[in-house]
Design a protein around this motif. Structure first.
Motif, PDB file in Angstrom:
ATOM      1  N   CYS A  56       0.858  -1.186   0.000  1.00  0.00           N
ATOM      2  CA  CYS A  56       0.000   0.000   0.000  1.00  0.00           C
ATOM      3  C   CYS A  56       0.893   1.234   0.000  1.00  0.00           C
ATOM      4  O   CYS A  56       1.794   1.351   0.831  1.00  0.00           O
ATOM      5  N   LEU A 107      -0.420   4.445   0.071  1.00  0.00           N
ATOM      6  CA  LEU A 107      -1.244   5.604   0.439  1.00  0.00           C
ATOM      7  C   LEU A 107      -0.567   6.467   1.505  1.00  0.00           C
ATOM      8  O   LEU A 107      -0.568   7.690   1.415  1.00  0.00           O
ATOM      9  N   HIS A 122       3.656   4.652   5.896  1.00  0.00           N
ATOM     10  CA  HIS A 122       3.949   3.325   6.447  1.00  0.00           C
ATOM     11  C   HIS A 122       4.315   2.336   5.328  1.00  0.00           C
ATOM     12  O   HIS A 122       5.018   1.352   5.568  1.00  0.00           O
ATOM     13  N   ILE A 173       1.570  -6.116   2.611  1.00  0.00           N
ATOM     14  CA  ILE A 173       0.457  -6.865   3.218  1.00  0.00           C
ATOM     15  C   ILE A 173       0.300  -8.215   2.531  1.00  0.00           C
ATOM     16  O   ILE A 173       0.158  -8.289   1.305  1.00  0.00           O
ATOM     17  N   ILE A 203      -1.505  -1.464   8.807  1.00  0.00           N
ATOM     18  CA  ILE A 203      -1.453  -0.894  10.160  1.00  0.00           C
ATOM     19  C   ILE A 203      -2.762  -0.186  10.518  1.00  0.00           C
ATOM     20  O   ILE A 203      -3.173  -0.171  11.675  1.00  0.00           O
ATOM     21  N   CYS A 204      -3.435   0.370   9.524  1.00  0.00           N
ATOM     22  CA  CYS A 204      -4.685   1.113   9.781  1.00  0.00           C
ATOM     23  C   CYS A 204      -5.875   0.203  10.055  1.00  0.00           C
ATOM     24  O   CYS A 204      -6.954   0.687  10.412  1.00  0.00           O
ATOM     25  N   ASN A 220      -4.302   5.482  10.564  1.00  0.00           N
ATOM     26  CA  ASN A 220      -2.939   5.017  10.269  1.00  0.00           C
ATOM     27  C   ASN A 220      -1.956   5.374  11.383  1.00  0.00           C
ATOM     28  O   ASN A 220      -0.803   4.962  11.331  1.00  0.00           O
TER      29      ASN A 220
HETATM   30  S1  SF4 Z   1      -1.365   2.144   7.352  1.00  0.00           S
HETATM   31 FE1  SF4 Z   1      -3.083   1.714   5.973  1.00  0.00          FE
HETATM   32  S2  SF4 Z   1      -3.041   3.483   4.561  1.00  0.00           S
HETATM   33 FE2  SF4 Z   1      -1.023   3.408   5.537  1.00  0.00          FE
HETATM   34  S3  SF4 Z   1       0.271   2.186   4.141  1.00  0.00           S
HETATM   35 FE3  SF4 Z   1      -0.581   0.789   5.724  1.00  0.00          FE
HETATM   36  S4  SF4 Z   1      -2.436  -0.040   4.754  1.00  0.00           S
HETATM   37 FE4  SF4 Z   1      -1.885   1.790   3.603  1.00  0.00          FE
END
Ligand code: SF4
Length: 337
Positions: free
Chosen positions: A17, A19, A22, A26, A33-34, A83
């Motif tokens: 991810c 976005l 972090h 995954i 983490i979110c 997050n």
């Molecule tokens: S915390 Fe959520 S939004 Fe941030 S990189 Fe990880 S999965 Fe993506």
């Protein structure tokens, strides 16, 4: 649920991810983490798309935004997840959870949210708030695009921990930002929020450079981020990098979630307020009953131009362009009034 924006397929069914900083890698069947972005068979899914847990018409001052349509109300919506994992989170029941661990929520849709916002004639926009809207990016973006077409303003209340590319894609649709600047050391961000400060500072600069309205909030926590020298460095940075006309809210902390330090001493808070006022034109004090630090005072002639009592706001001394009616000093930005 909706396929997420901003991710990459890795080897096998792993995804990354992109976005927020972090940059979670995954594995299939796991979440980031979110807690709300899940790898399903090599596809990253936004599980909280349309999962709206709170809606309310709030005074814009609650966001807090004091120099953006003062005294007006804004339709405010929130979802689940975050997050960051702040030990002092004020909204931990909705931020520190995923969709599967929360009570079942019906699906909502962007047109429904916009329709609700339009129901009140005195409402001027939609605020994405209560939990961190970065982690429901797709729903916020879809809603903001529609809201903009209907003539509504869009406001994001955020921790600013987002990667530059998704932030830049959002900018054409978000008019104003309320950003938490939680401290001015990386140590604090690592130890108390499980994140880092530099991406937040970069986001603040990107938002400012894009010409968007931005106000900053700093929650002052007892013996944690209340050092006067650190606070001076922070206010120097704001004045130098973002401008001395940046609105700064300094807010009193109360024990919450995993943080049990005593509530911020009011005299300490007021001392920081005085420090900030030497560097910035517009500083306000929040979460405390005090006559000081509530009103907007013209930095040129000293006239009170916006009076506040709690969330009751009265514009008393501005002309129609948001300038001081007494001396003509610019107080509000363009398109903020
Ligand atoms: S915390 Fe959520 S939004 Fe941030 S990189 Fe990880 S999965 Fe993506």
């Amino acid at each position: 649920m909706k396929e997420a924006l901003f991710y990459k397929r890795l080897y096998g069914e792993d995804v990354k991810c992109t976005l927020c900083p972090h940059d979670c890698v995954i594995k299939e069947g796991r979440r980031g983490i979110c807690r709300v972005r899940k790898n399903e068979g090599g596809k990253l899914i936004s599980e909280n798309y349309g999962k709206i847990c709170s809606t309310h018409f709030d005074p814009i001052e609650k966001k807090p935004l004091y120099h953006y349509f003062p005294g007006k109300i804004i339709f405010s919506v929130g979802s689940l997840g975050c997050n960051l994992h702040c030990k002092f989170c004020q909204n931990w029941e909705i931020s520190q959870t995923g969709v599967k661990d929360y009570i079942p929520l019906p699906d909502s849709f962007p047109d429904k949210i916009v329709g609700m916002a339009l129901q009140r004639k005195d409402n001027f926009g939609i605020a994405y708030t209560y939990n961190e809207p970065i982690v429901w990016y797709e729903f916020m973006l879809d809603t903001a695009k529609l809201a903009q077409k209907k003539g509504l303003k869009n406001v994001m209340v955020t921790n600013g921990f987002i990667n530059p590319e998704p932030l830049k894609e959002l900018l054409p649709f978000i008019d104003a930002f309320s950003v938490d600047l939680k401290a001015f050391t990386d140590e604090f961000y690592k130890n108390y929020t499980l994140s880092r400060i530099n991406p937040v500072l970069e986001s603040i600069k990107i938002i400012k450079d894009a010409g968007k309205h931005i106000e900053l909030t700093n929650l002052v926590i007892t013996e944690t981020n209340d050092d006067a020298r650190e606070f001076m460095r922070m206010t120097d940075w704001i004045a130098g990098e973002i401008g001395d006309d940046t609105v700064l809210h300094i807010s009193r902390y109360f024990p919450m979630y995993k943080m049990n330090k005593p509530a911020t001493d009011v005299s300490k808070l007021m001392n920081l307020y005085e420090i900030a006022k030497q560097r910035l034109k517009f500083v306000f004090v929040g979460n405390v009953r005090t006559g000081e630090g509530q009103d907007t005072v013209c930095p040129n002639c000293g006239k009170t131009v916006i009076s506040r009592m709690g969330y009751s706001t009265e514009v008393t001394g501005l002309d129609r362009k948001g300038r001081c009616a007494g001396c003509g000093e610019k107080i509000l930005g363009d398109d903020c009034f």
